[in-house]
Design an enzyme around this catalytic site. Structure first.
Site, short mmCIF file in Angstrom:
data_model
loop_
_atom_site.label_atom_id
_atom_site.label_comp_id
_atom_site.label_asym_id
_atom_site.label_seq_id
_atom_site.Cartn_x
_atom_site.Cartn_y
_atom_site.Cartn_z
N GLU A 46 29.83 10.68 9.73
CA GLU A 46 30.14 11.55 10.22
C GLU A 46 30.10 13.28 9.92
O GLU A 46 30.53 13.48 8.98
CB GLU A 46 32.49 11.55 10.28
CG GLU A 46 32.69 12.89 11.35
CD GLU A 46 34.39 12.11 11.58
OE1 GLU A 46 35.01 11.07 11.22
OE2 GLU A 46 34.88 12.94 11.75
N GLU A 71 31.23 17.62 4.67
CA GLU A 71 31.96 18.97 5.22
C GLU A 71 31.73 19.92 4.47
O GLU A 71 32.60 20.15 3.59
CB GLU A 71 32.88 18.10 5.48
CG GLU A 71 34.48 19.06 5.72
CD GLU A 71 34.06 20.35 6.73
OE1 GLU A 71 34.44 19.70 8.20
OE2 GLU A 71 33.66 21.73 6.98
N ASP A 120 32.18 23.36 15.89
CA ASP A 120 33.02 24.68 16.29
C ASP A 120 31.69 25.74 17.29
O ASP A 120 30.68 25.03 17.03
CB ASP A 120 32.19 25.98 15.47
CG ASP A 120 33.00 24.92 13.77
OD1 ASP A 120 34.46 25.70 13.49
OD2 ASP A 120 32.20 24.95 12.94
N LYS A 124 31.61 33.14 21.64
CA LYS A 124 30.61 34.83 21.86
C LYS A 124 28.38 34.01 22.43
O LYS A 124 28.39 33.58 21.51
CB LYS A 124 30.30 35.15 20.72
CG LYS A 124 31.99 35.94 20.94
CD LYS A 124 31.54 37.05 20.00
CE LYS A 124 33.53 37.52 19.77
NZ LYS A 124 33.65 38.53 17.95
N ASP A 156 36.89 20.33 22.92
CA ASP A 156 37.68 20.90 24.13
C ASP A 156 37.17 21.81 25.01
O ASP A 156 38.19 22.72 25.94
CB ASP A 156 39.03 20.76 24.12
CG ASP A 156 39.10 21.64 22.56
OD1 ASP A 156 38.19 22.13 22.01
OD2 ASP A 156 39.70 23.31 22.71
C1 SAM Z 1 36.02 23.00 14.67
S1 SAM Z 1 36.84 21.60 13.18
C2 SAM Z 1 36.86 19.98 13.81
C3 SAM Z 1 36.84 19.30 12.12
C4 SAM Z 1 37.24 18.13 12.93
N1 SAM Z 1 36.02 17.73 13.29
C5 SAM Z 1 38.13 18.43 13.78
O1 SAM Z 1 38.23 18.00 14.88
O2 SAM Z 1 39.36 18.14 13.23
C6 SAM Z 1 34.41 22.05 12.94
C7 SAM Z 1 33.57 21.30 10.94
O3 SAM Z 1 32.80 21.77 11.26
C8 SAM Z 1 32.14 22.03 9.83
N2 SAM Z 1 30.30 22.22 10.15
C9 SAM Z 1 30.12 22.83 10.94
N3 SAM Z 1 28.61 23.16 10.70
C10 SAM Z 1 28.66 22.13 9.84
C11 SAM Z 1 27.48 21.64 9.04
N4 SAM Z 1 25.92 22.00 9.53
N5 SAM Z 1 27.37 20.38 8.00
C12 SAM Z 1 28.66 20.21 8.11
N6 SAM Z 1 29.64 20.30 8.45
C13 SAM Z 1 30.15 21.30 9.89
C14 SAM Z 1 32.74 22.60 10.13
O4 SAM Z 1 33.12 23.24 8.53
C15 SAM Z 1 34.22 22.03 10.21
O5 SAM Z 1 35.19 22.51 8.97
#
Ligand code: SAM
Length: 213
Positions: A46, A71, A120, A124, A156
């Protein structure tokens, strides 16, 4: 090789003494170690496990697999370690940083499933290049999946969901692509899923099967 910086931050609220001690004491015991890969039959990954809720539930639900979570957000890693410790889970490995830094160390055709949930969205236009889903990564992720293995993606944010769906379809590397507003079996809502619903967003789920190539 880092493709882009797709995450926003490594630390949010300052880490509590408990979180700091989990990162110091518990993380080394389950740190991602590519040298141990291939000792197990089944691997599930994941990317962006956030607070670790879905990741830990999956590890509990499928004890026959080794679950690898990526993460960079250390508060999330500390929370995951708390859950892992409380539930005495041992079939996991965590990489507390950008997946790009280690993905090359995962053998090709290894994973049985890959989850990317509510990444994420970088809404933009000039930030779209920071999205975790892009043409190159879809190819890299597909290369790590076994033939017939599943890729799960959720968002979403409608335009991100459509963008990711288009990338996955047009890669030609997946088939049986299904899209639904109801998640796959045994799903538990992640923190960002709950946040999305609170904001009256409509999460969508994509499941795609890797083609045999
Ligand atoms: C919007 S959060 C969603 C977290 C979780 N999946 C949830 O649905 O609650 C997106 C997560 O992806 C992680 N993330 C973004 N780019 C990443 C990367 N290159 N490698 C690992 N994790 C990453 C971010 O640090 C963040 O915690």
């Amino acid at each position: 090789m880092r493709l882009n910086k797709s995450f926003a931050r490594r630390v949010g609220k300052s880490l509590s003494p408990l979180q700091q001690s989990l990162l110091k004491e518990a993380l080394p015991q389950c740190l991602f170690d590519p040298l141990t890969l291939l000792s197990q039959n089944k691997y599930i990954a994941e990317i962006g496990i956030g607070m670790g809720d879905h990741f830990v539930m999956r590890a509990q639900e499928q004890p026959d697999a080794l679950h690898i979570g990526f993460e960079p957000y250390l508060n999330g890693i500390a929370n995951s370690l708390k859950l892992i410790k409380a539930q005495n889970i041992t079939n996991i490995m965590l990489w507390p940083d950008d997946v790009d830094l280690v993905i090359d160390q995962i053998p090709n055709n290894l994973l049985s499933a890959l989850y990317i949930l509510f990444p994420d969205p970088w809404p933009k236009l000039h930030h779209h290049k920071r999205r975790i889903i892009n043409e190159t990564r879809v190819k890299v992720f597909a290369s790590k999946l076994q033939a017939d293995a599943m890729l799960y993606f959720a968002s979403d944010i409608k335009h991100y969901f459509c963008y990711a769906t288009d990338m996955i379809r047009s890669s030609g590397l997946f088939h049986e692509i299904s899209i639904s507003s109801s998640p796959y079996d045994n799903y538990i809502k992640t923190k960002y899923h709950i946040k999305a619903e609170a904001a009256l967003g409509m999460p969508q789920f994509l499941c795609a099967r890797k083609l045999e190539i």
